[in-house]
Scaffold this active site. Structure first.
Site, PDB file in Angstrom:
ATOM      1  N   ASP A  27     -55.456-100.085 -17.676  1.00  0.00           N
ATOM      2  CA  ASP A  27     -55.654-101.514 -17.947  1.00  0.00           C
ATOM      3  C   ASP A  27     -56.839-101.724 -18.891  1.00  0.00           C
ATOM      4  OD1 ASP A  27     -55.168-104.189 -17.780  1.00  0.00           O
ATOM      5  OD2 ASP A  27     -56.049-104.453 -15.782  1.00  0.00           O
ATOM      6  N   ASN A  29     -56.553-102.625 -22.425  1.00  0.00           N
ATOM      7  CA  ASN A  29     -56.345-102.439 -23.865  1.00  0.00           C
ATOM      8  C   ASN A  29     -56.584-103.737 -24.635  1.00  0.00           C
ATOM      9  OD1 ASN A  29     -55.519 -99.887 -23.203  1.00  0.00           O
ATOM     10  ND2 ASN A  29     -53.341-100.239 -23.566  1.00  0.00           N
ATOM     11  N   ASN A  75     -44.478-107.031 -17.328  1.00  0.00           N
ATOM     12  CA  ASN A  75     -44.862-107.003 -18.750  1.00  0.00           C
ATOM     13  C   ASN A  75     -43.774-107.542 -19.678  1.00  0.00           C
ATOM     14  OD1 ASN A  75     -46.855-103.938 -18.518  1.00  0.00           O
ATOM     15  ND2 ASN A  75     -47.507-106.072 -18.407  1.00  0.00           N
TER      16      ASN A  75
END
Ligand code: FPP
Length: 247
Positions: A27, A29, A75
């Site tokens: 996690d 980015n 996502n």
């Protein structure tokens, strides 16, 4: 080249007590990119470099299973442009790592809804999975379009269908039958779960498999995560007393 600190931590690790399976929620980015006024995609690109580093270190020290949460079922709700950039990045990654996976005898497989991925990405994945299927040195499990609840629903359906067809007595369903019908069938449960970028959540990752995993949350954003910090976590893990509910 390894830094001196990395070599020092490697020497301190007990080879007898290495985790068999490390699972990671990669996690941060987007935040990494935002801090630098860059497009989020740049963060994912830098994150792909961290993936290479962590795979290399696991292979070198002898961690047999590495599961990476690369794309969750949630996502799919991201902007189309970001999803498409992630898929392109994944495809490029597979093409660039193909030979290296073979050289290092690493097997790649996918956990998640492979059928939901774009046709060209799926074709690349199937190609690399087939190519590496007999490699024995290490397993990289990429969680793609993966959700823990969806995995449990799938497992329930598979077991129910077998019971309905008369191939399975409901009274014989135990924990090992459940485990055998998950995407992760055959792999040991993760000993360690690492989450980068500070969030204190499991986010629908390996809901069944993380029951007894040691959890490590680091504030470091995934693109900044590296060999030293990874090795430090393994060292810390070796100090923990795992009781599995016993005294
Ligand atoms: C989380 O950061 C990361 C992802 C949703 C994707 C992970 C993908 C990679 C590490 C790169 C590609 C993967 C492979 C296997 C080549 P975020 O976007 O949620 O960050 P944020 O929370 O800071 O916005």
């Amino acid at each position: 080249m390894n830094s001196n600190l990395s070599s020092e931590i490697r020497r301190q690790l007990n080879p007898e007590r290495l985790p068999a399976h490390v699972a990671i929620i990669m996690d941060g980015n987007g935040r990494w990119a935002k801090k630098r006024f860059l497009n989020r995609v740049k963060g994912h690109e830098k994150g792909a470099e961290t993936v290479r580093t962590v795979v290399r270190v696991c292979r070198e020290i002898g961690v047999k299973h590495l599961t990476l949460y690369a794309f969750s079922t949630e996502n799919w709700n991201r902007p189309k442009t970001e999803i498409s950039a992630l898929m392109t990045l994944l495809k490029r990654f597979l093409e660039s790592e193909r030979q290296d996976l073979m050289d290092k005898e690493i097997r790649l497989d996918v956990i998640g809804q492979l059928e939901r991925l774009p046709e060209d990405v799926r074709a690349s994945l199937v190609d690399v999975m087939n190519l590496t299927s007999r490699n024995k040195a290490m397993n990289v499990h990429l969680a793609l379009s993966y959700g823990g609840r969806a995995e449990l629903v799938r497992m329930t359906r598979l077991i129910a269908a077998k019971a309905k067809a008369g191939g399975l007595d409901p009274d014989s369903i135990d924990e090992s039958v459940v485990a055998d019908h998950l995407y992760t069938a055959g792999a040991p449960d993760p000993d360690i779960m690492i989450r980068t970028s500070g969030e204190m959540r499991i986010s629908n990752f390996l809901l069944w498999q993380l029951a007894y995993s040691e959890i490590f949350i680091t504030e470091t954003l995934w693109p900044d995560f590296g060999e030293e910090e990874f090795l430090s976590i393994l060292k810390e893990y070796q100090k923990r007393d795992r009781r599995f509910g016993k005294v």
